[in-house]
Design a protein around this motif. Sequence first.
Motif, mmCIF file in Angstrom:
data_model
loop_
_atom_site.group_PDB
_atom_site.id
_atom_site.type_symbol
_atom_site.label_atom_id
_atom_site.label_comp_id
_atom_site.label_asym_id
_atom_site.label_seq_id
_atom_site.Cartn_x
_atom_site.Cartn_y
_atom_site.Cartn_z
ATOM 1 N N ASP A 87 -27.240 -8.773 37.736
ATOM 2 C CA ASP A 87 -26.737 -9.198 36.520
ATOM 3 C C ASP A 87 -26.927 -10.872 36.779
ATOM 4 O O ASP A 87 -26.731 -11.276 37.705
ATOM 5 C CB ASP A 87 -25.201 -9.004 36.212
ATOM 6 C CG ASP A 87 -24.928 -7.525 35.962
ATOM 7 O OD1 ASP A 87 -25.932 -7.096 35.502
ATOM 8 O OD2 ASP A 87 -23.902 -7.194 36.067
ATOM 9 N N ARG A 132 -23.985 -12.153 31.574
ATOM 10 C CA ARG A 132 -22.539 -11.984 31.295
ATOM 11 C C ARG A 132 -22.275 -13.490 31.192
ATOM 12 O O ARG A 132 -22.645 -14.501 31.884
ATOM 13 C CB ARG A 132 -21.728 -11.361 32.517
ATOM 14 C CG ARG A 132 -22.103 -9.857 32.743
ATOM 15 C CD ARG A 132 -20.865 -9.260 33.584
ATOM 16 N NE ARG A 132 -20.867 -7.908 33.128
ATOM 17 C CZ ARG A 132 -19.837 -7.106 33.753
ATOM 18 N NH1 ARG A 132 -18.825 -7.757 34.603
ATOM 19 N NH2 ARG A 132 -19.891 -5.747 33.529
ATOM 20 N N ARG A 137 -32.426 -5.443 28.474
ATOM 21 C CA ARG A 137 -33.164 -4.301 28.442
ATOM 22 C C ARG A 137 -32.532 -3.143 28.342
ATOM 23 O O ARG A 137 -31.273 -3.025 28.441
ATOM 24 C CB ARG A 137 -34.166 -4.101 29.748
ATOM 25 C CG ARG A 137 -33.628 -4.194 30.853
ATOM 26 C CD ARG A 137 -34.558 -3.986 31.919
ATOM 27 N NE ARG A 137 -33.785 -3.961 33.328
ATOM 28 C CZ ARG A 137 -34.304 -4.312 34.562
ATOM 29 N NH1 ARG A 137 -35.373 -5.217 34.557
ATOM 30 N NH2 ARG A 137 -33.506 -4.111 35.708
ATOM 31 N N ARG A 165 -34.864 -12.615 32.300
ATOM 32 C CA ARG A 165 -35.575 -11.309 32.289
ATOM 33 C C ARG A 165 -36.775 -11.664 33.313
ATOM 34 O O ARG A 165 -37.264 -10.600 33.635
ATOM 35 C CB ARG A 165 -36.274 -11.690 30.877
ATOM 36 C CG ARG A 165 -35.618 -11.149 29.952
ATOM 37 C CD ARG A 165 -36.296 -10.833 28.431
ATOM 38 N NE ARG A 165 -35.505 -10.429 27.244
ATOM 39 C CZ ARG A 165 -34.870 -10.975 26.643
ATOM 40 N NH1 ARG A 165 -34.878 -12.500 26.689
ATOM 41 N NH2 ARG A 165 -34.007 -10.629 25.492
ATOM 42 N N GLU A 219 -21.129 -9.910 27.034
ATOM 43 C CA GLU A 219 -22.515 -9.616 28.086
ATOM 44 C C GLU A 219 -23.555 -9.334 26.741
ATOM 45 O O GLU A 219 -23.435 -8.986 25.599
ATOM 46 C CB GLU A 219 -22.288 -8.222 28.608
ATOM 47 C CG GLU A 219 -22.111 -6.950 27.817
ATOM 48 C CD GLU A 219 -22.145 -5.722 28.506
ATOM 49 O OE1 GLU A 219 -21.796 -5.723 29.910
ATOM 50 O OE2 GLU A 219 -22.270 -4.640 27.901
ATOM 51 N N LYS A 220 -24.777 -9.590 27.222
ATOM 52 C CA LYS A 220 -26.093 -9.446 26.479
ATOM 53 C C LYS A 220 -26.892 -8.468 27.439
ATOM 54 O O LYS A 220 -27.205 -8.818 28.604
ATOM 55 C CB LYS A 220 -26.760 -10.390 25.985
ATOM 56 C CG LYS A 220 -27.932 -10.119 25.003
ATOM 57 C CD LYS A 220 -28.578 -11.330 24.631
ATOM 58 C CE LYS A 220 -29.902 -10.831 23.988
ATOM 59 N NZ LYS A 220 -30.305 -12.485 23.222
ATOM 60 N N TRP A 221 -27.220 -7.382 27.084
ATOM 61 C CA TRP A 221 -28.389 -6.405 27.761
ATOM 62 C C TRP A 221 -29.881 -6.749 27.611
ATOM 63 O O TRP A 221 -29.985 -6.995 26.423
ATOM 64 C CB TRP A 221 -28.156 -5.153 27.375
ATOM 65 C CG TRP A 221 -26.990 -4.630 28.060
ATOM 66 C CD1 TRP A 221 -25.760 -4.385 27.725
ATOM 67 C CD2 TRP A 221 -27.068 -3.721 29.399
ATOM 68 N NE1 TRP A 221 -24.777 -3.805 28.808
ATOM 69 C CE2 TRP A 221 -25.675 -3.476 29.803
ATOM 70 C CE3 TRP A 221 -27.965 -3.342 30.577
ATOM 71 C CZ2 TRP A 221 -25.207 -2.961 30.731
ATOM 72 C CZ3 TRP A 221 -27.619 -2.602 31.472
ATOM 73 C CH2 TRP A 221 -26.090 -2.507 32.131
ATOM 74 N N SER A 252 -30.800 -7.316 34.521
ATOM 75 C CA SER A 252 -30.661 -6.347 33.417
ATOM 76 C C SER A 252 -29.601 -7.023 32.169
ATOM 77 O O SER A 252 -29.967 -6.551 31.220
ATOM 78 C CB SER A 252 -29.987 -5.203 33.823
ATOM 79 O OG SER A 252 -30.730 -4.566 35.002
ATOM 80 N N ARG A 253 -28.845 -7.762 32.724
ATOM 81 C CA ARG A 253 -27.739 -8.165 31.530
ATOM 82 C C ARG A 253 -27.651 -9.700 31.974
ATOM 83 O O ARG A 253 -27.494 -9.902 33.179
ATOM 84 C CB ARG A 253 -26.558 -7.353 31.093
ATOM 85 C CG ARG A 253 -25.783 -7.258 32.299
ATOM 86 C CD ARG A 253 -24.744 -6.118 32.060
ATOM 87 N NE ARG A 253 -24.119 -5.918 33.409
ATOM 88 C CZ ARG A 253 -22.943 -5.030 33.467
ATOM 89 N NH1 ARG A 253 -22.510 -4.668 32.174
ATOM 90 N NH2 ARG A 253 -22.479 -4.664 34.491
ATOM 91 N N TYR A 312 -24.754 -11.279 21.793
ATOM 92 C CA TYR A 312 -23.739 -10.948 23.074
ATOM 93 C C TYR A 312 -22.511 -10.348 22.305
ATOM 94 O O TYR A 312 -22.172 -10.700 21.067
ATOM 95 C CB TYR A 312 -23.252 -12.261 23.610
ATOM 96 C CG TYR A 312 -24.239 -13.107 24.465
ATOM 97 C CD1 TYR A 312 -24.249 -13.045 25.864
ATOM 98 C CD2 TYR A 312 -25.329 -13.580 24.050
ATOM 99 C CE1 TYR A 312 -25.098 -13.772 26.663
ATOM 100 C CE2 TYR A 312 -26.391 -14.151 24.565
ATOM 101 C CZ TYR A 312 -26.344 -14.306 26.045
ATOM 102 O OH TYR A 312 -27.146 -14.869 26.885
ATOM 103 N N ARG A 332 -30.087 0.043 28.501
ATOM 104 C CA ARG A 332 -29.444 0.260 30.052
ATOM 105 C C ARG A 332 -30.111 1.585 30.693
ATOM 106 O O ARG A 332 -29.734 1.300 31.802
ATOM 107 C CB ARG A 332 -27.929 0.942 29.198
ATOM 108 C CG ARG A 332 -27.336 -0.145 28.723
ATOM 109 C CD ARG A 332 -25.848 0.395 28.306
ATOM 110 N NE ARG A 332 -25.260 -0.592 27.697
ATOM 111 C CZ ARG A 332 -24.053 -0.727 27.259
ATOM 112 N NH1 ARG A 332 -23.035 -0.082 28.210
ATOM 113 N NH2 ARG A 332 -23.438 -1.677 26.452
ATOM 114 N N GLU A 352 -32.236 -17.170 28.917
ATOM 115 C CA GLU A 352 -32.481 -15.640 28.760
ATOM 116 C C GLU A 352 -33.940 -15.481 29.430
ATOM 117 O O GLU A 352 -34.255 -14.352 30.071
ATOM 118 C CB GLU A 352 -32.346 -15.197 27.544
ATOM 119 C CG GLU A 352 -31.006 -15.196 27.134
ATOM 120 C CD GLU A 352 -30.679 -14.779 25.638
ATOM 121 O OE1 GLU A 352 -31.476 -14.610 25.037
ATOM 122 O OE2 GLU A 352 -29.574 -15.019 25.256
#
Length: 163
Positions: free
Chosen positions: A71, A109, A152, A101, A148-150, A106-107, A128, A154, A97
Amino acid sequence: MLAHPAVRFATLADAADIAELSRDAIEYGLPWSWTVGRVRHAIEAPDTNVVVVDGPGRLDALGIMAYPGEDAHLLLFAVRAAGRRRGIGSAMLAWLEAVARAAGASRIRVEARRDNAAARSFYNEHGYQELVILPRHYSGVADGVRLEKWLRPRNSGAANSGE
Ligand SMILES: CC(C)(COP(=O)(O)OP(=O)(O)OC[C@H]1O[C@@H](n2cnc3c(N)ncnc32)[C@H](O)[C@@H]1OP(=O)(O)O)[C@@H](O)C(=O)NCCC(=O)NCCS
């Protein structure tokens, strides 16, 4: 709105300006935790990116993102009051971001003060999701909210490996 404010990595020469902007834009009413020494440490840390946007004679914005594991954690993020609502925050967040990536996170926070409607709106606008309220998260005084923002899907790891 500014189209493309230039985001750059901070140097040690920016540490005092970053600390001051954190104190004034983020840590108001709380003990000052992002002091010059702590900011310098973050700039030198191998698992942390400290970025800024230059303004006339001083910094317009700062962002600090750490990559402690899978994360990414957005530790500090602010645009100087006079520069807000011109897309600077959106451009800097997009930059961070993209790096997260590329680094395989993966995310992302992030925490914000519960009463910070501007930040909550800003992060919601950028995808988010609010997860939980954190009572007295800030110095035992102010409530926080974790988002949180994913980056990709999960389960993309399992899907890609054919499991
Ligand atoms: C939150 C913050 C970083 C936003 O920066 P910014 O450069 O003004 O953001 P942008 O101009 O890119 O705004 C993008 C969108 O976010 C939302 N937004 C931003 N500020 C908002 C506000 N005050 N109220 C409601 N929505 C807001 C809007 O949807 C906005 O789009 P719009 O201007 O077209 O309506 C800035 O207000 C700030 O530094 N606040 C103080 C520090 C802070 O709260 N940091 C984050 C928590 S640590």
